[in-house]
Design a protein around this motif. Structure first.
Motif, PDB file in Angstrom:
ATOM      1  N   ARG A 292      53.747  29.335  27.973  1.00 10.61           N
ATOM      2  CA  ARG A 292      53.289  27.955  27.804  1.00 10.61           C
ATOM      3  C   ARG A 292      53.613  27.466  26.386  1.00 10.61           C
TER       4      ARG A 292
ATOM      5  N   ARG B 259      41.926  33.314  23.200  1.00 15.49           N
ATOM      6  CA  ARG B 259      41.402  33.759  24.500  1.00 15.49           C
ATOM      7  C   ARG B 259      41.975  35.137  24.869  1.00 15.49           C
ATOM      8  N   VAL B 260      43.272  35.309  24.628  1.00 10.12           N
ATOM      9  CA  VAL B 260      43.903  36.592  24.963  1.00 10.12           C
ATOM     10  C   VAL B 260      43.312  37.702  24.088  1.00 10.12           C
TER      11      VAL B 260
ATOM     12  N   ASP C 279      42.580  44.252  32.487  1.00 10.43           N
ATOM     13  CA  ASP C 279      41.633  45.234  33.028  1.00 10.43           C
ATOM     14  C   ASP C 279      42.285  46.577  33.360  1.00 10.43           C
ATOM     15  N   ASP C 280      43.561  46.728  33.061  1.00 11.78           N
ATOM     16  CA  ASP C 280      44.209  48.029  33.256  1.00 11.78           C
ATOM     17  C   ASP C 280      43.721  49.017  32.196  1.00 11.78           C
TER      18      ASP C 280
ATOM     19  N   ARG D 130      51.937  35.381  29.357  1.00 12.02           N
ATOM     20  CA  ARG D 130      51.604  34.102  30.020  1.00 12.02           C
ATOM     21  C   ARG D 130      51.297  33.019  28.995  1.00 12.02           C
ATOM     22  N   ALA D 131      50.553  33.394  27.942  1.00 12.41           N
ATOM     23  CA  ALA D 131      50.239  32.416  26.885  1.00 12.41           C
ATOM     24  C   ALA D 131      51.528  31.984  26.186  1.00 12.41           C
TER      25      ALA D 131
ATOM     26  N   PRO E 261      48.940  39.134  29.829  1.00  8.71           N
ATOM     27  CA  PRO E 261      48.223  37.917  29.410  1.00  8.71           C
ATOM     28  C   PRO E 261      48.862  37.242  28.186  1.00  8.71           C
TER      29      PRO E 261
ATOM     30  N   GLU F 134      56.938  47.885  33.471  1.00  5.45           N
ATOM     31  CA  GLU F 134      55.778  47.258  34.116  1.00  5.45           C
ATOM     32  C   GLU F 134      54.979  46.467  33.098  1.00  5.45           C
TER      33      GLU F 134
ATOM     34  N   GLU G  88      47.875  44.574  32.492  1.00  9.86           N
ATOM     35  CA  GLU G  88      46.868  43.511  32.592  1.00  9.86           C
ATOM     36  C   GLU G  88      45.629  43.875  31.764  1.00  9.86           C
TER      37      GLU G  88
ATOM     38  N   LEU H   5      44.687  29.255  23.140  1.00  8.88           N
ATOM     39  CA  LEU H   5      45.250  30.160  24.153  1.00  8.88           C
ATOM     40  C   LEU H   5      45.258  31.598  23.636  1.00  8.88           C
TER      41      LEU H   5
ATOM     42  N   GLU I 193      40.358  37.683  22.618  1.00  6.66           N
ATOM     43  CA  GLU I 193      38.945  37.881  22.979  1.00  6.66           C
ATOM     44  C   GLU I 193      38.784  38.816  24.173  1.00  6.66           C
ATOM     45  N   ASP I 194      39.654  38.646  25.163  1.00  8.36           N
ATOM     46  CA  ASP I 194      39.528  39.501  26.348  1.00  8.36           C
ATOM     47  C   ASP I 194      39.790  40.968  26.012  1.00  8.36           C
TER      48      ASP I 194
END
Lengths: 112, 328
Positions: B166, B93-94, B32-33, B162-163, B159, B27, B30, B90, B96-97
């Motif tokens: 790209r 950002r990942v 927020d998991d 996904r980065a 996340p 799996e 994410e 990109l 930072e979250d």
């Protein structure tokens, strides 16, 4: 810096009739700057999009991780799918033959 | 406030078990998991370093933008440098979250870089004295990065994946761009060939070090963790072997010589045999920002940060005025 900069989620559309596609997120001090950065960051070499927009992440409501688990669908939704009604086509062919109705008058179309 | 100082929390062993079971089922996790603090820390270490390395990696190449031999080359190189900065954005950002729940921001990431707490990749501490160095970076350094990224994109943290998707898409242009520059030199005049060979001699050890020390009998604990969390799926040595299999034949095809007379492919084991570089250099020199160009490039980054401060502040001031006007 970011303490005041905000996170914007970037979306674009390939064509006016296309769906909204998420590109990624970025940090910006205002929506205007976010839009300018979005073009620079995500659409440098792609075909020009039909539209582009940003959403402050604070304004997006995400489903919670706990609730996400419930998104998983049980495998019992076949009756919502066209394939479930495949017998319909066979039946039309059968009825046509029984009543002697020709192909020119009644076309049985595979895609409904 | 270092980004690596995450609060110590007592975790429910059952919750940790359930998390590891999710990883084992393949799996994706994410932002927020729920995740163990240690998983978060490993991600922060990896992704902040990756992001900052994209930005620091643009420096040795950007040095060659004004000196590119033709306008065409300049356009391509400029586009590539811009891509690297974009990749940095990109990835930051990942990262930072991941640190955001603890009140940490991009500024903390940059301050960790300036304070020497956050490392950038070893190859970007090296000088790029000739145009052939720029070509070789595009060809082999990017080549090494692509091999690593194709492994990382299999990872468990959505996340980051996904980065990376790209980034990998854009790296296809980088790979061809670097190969094109290197082919032009390698297939060029004797002087151009010599220049490329000299660049290869300068970069060979750094390229082998790119993947980190080989894992011998005992796998370092960090590595084990990253494999367990499926943040990575291959070892340093596996990646280095892949790099050699892909690029040594290309190096030979250009008529160049690898500066290691012991290098050979062992048919029996299916592995490359080669002379290891001095990995202690990674720890003692690069790890302490004492490489040939470490300080100069950090200085460049820091001074850009300081010189542009007024722009960031002006933008924020304008926003503050607008907010105030909205309240009135």
């Amino acid at each position: 810096m970011e303490k005041d900069y905000e996170i914007y989620e970037v979306f674009s559309q390939k064509e006016p009739t296309g769906k909204y596609e998420s590109q990624f997120s970025l940090l910006a001090p205002s929506p205007e700057i976010a839009l300018a950065m979005a073009q620079e960051n995500f659409l440098r070499r792609e075909d020009p999009p039909a539209n582009l927009f940003v959403v402050n992440r604070r304004h997006i409501h995400f489903i919670s991780p706990e609730a996400r688990v419930a998104l998983r669908r049980m495998d019992n939704k076949a009756y919502r799918m066209p394939g479930y009604y495949g017998r319909v086509l066979k039946k039309w062919h059968e009825l046509k033959a029984r009543r002697g109705i020709g192909d020119r008058l009644l076309k049985v179309e595979e895609d409904g | 406030m270092s980004i690596f100082d995450l609060p110590a929390v007592r975790e429910d062993p059952e919750q940790v078990e359930a998390f590891l079971a999710r990883i084992d089922r393949g799996e994706k996790i994410e932002a927020d998991d729920w995740m163990p603090m240690d998983y978060r820390l490993q991600l922060v270490k990896l992704i902040a370093m990756h992001g900052i390395s994209e930005i620091m990696g643009a420096f040795p190449e950007k040095e060659w933008v004004p000196r590119a031999p033709t306008l065409r080359r300049r356009l391509s190189l400029m586009a590539k440098v811009q891509d690297e900065m974009g990749h940095g954005q990109l990835l930051l950002r990942v990262a930072e979250d991941l640190i955001r729940p603890f009140g940490k921001t991009r500024e903390d990431i940059l301050n960790d870089l300036y304070a020497g707490r956050l490392k950038f990749h070893n190859v970007f501490h090296m000088p790029a004295p000739t145009w052939a160095d720029a070509a070789l970076i595009g060809w082999l350094v990017d080549g090494a990065a692509i091999i690593t990224q194709k492994m990382l994109v299999q990872g468990s943290y959505a996340p980051y994946v996904r980065a990376l998707r790209r980034i990998i898409m854009e790296e296809r242009f980088h790979a061809f761009h670097g190969e094109d520059m290197s082919q032009a030199l390698g297939d060029g005049t004797p002087e151009q060939r010599k220049m490329l060979q000299e660049a290869l001699n300068r970069w060979w050890d750094a390229l082998l070090m790119f993947f980190g020390p080989p894992e011998e009998e005992q796998m370092p604990s960090n590595q084990l963790k990253n494999l367990r969390y499926r943040i990575r799926t291959k070892t340093n040595e596996e990646l280095r072997q892949e790099f050699l299999s892909k690029y040594v034949p290309q190096i030979w095809a250009l008529g160049l010589t690898v500066p290691d007379e012991t290098l050979r492919f062992d048919e029996a084991t299916g592995r490359w045999v080669y002379r290891h570089p001095d990995y202690s250099y990674l720890r003692n020199v690069i790890g302490r920002n004492r490489g040939p160009r470490s300080e100069a490039r950090l200085h460049l980054r820091r001074s850009a940060f300081e010189h542009n401060r007024w722009v960031r502040e002006a933008l924020l001031a304008r926003q503050a005025v607008q907010k105030e006007a909205a309240i009135v």
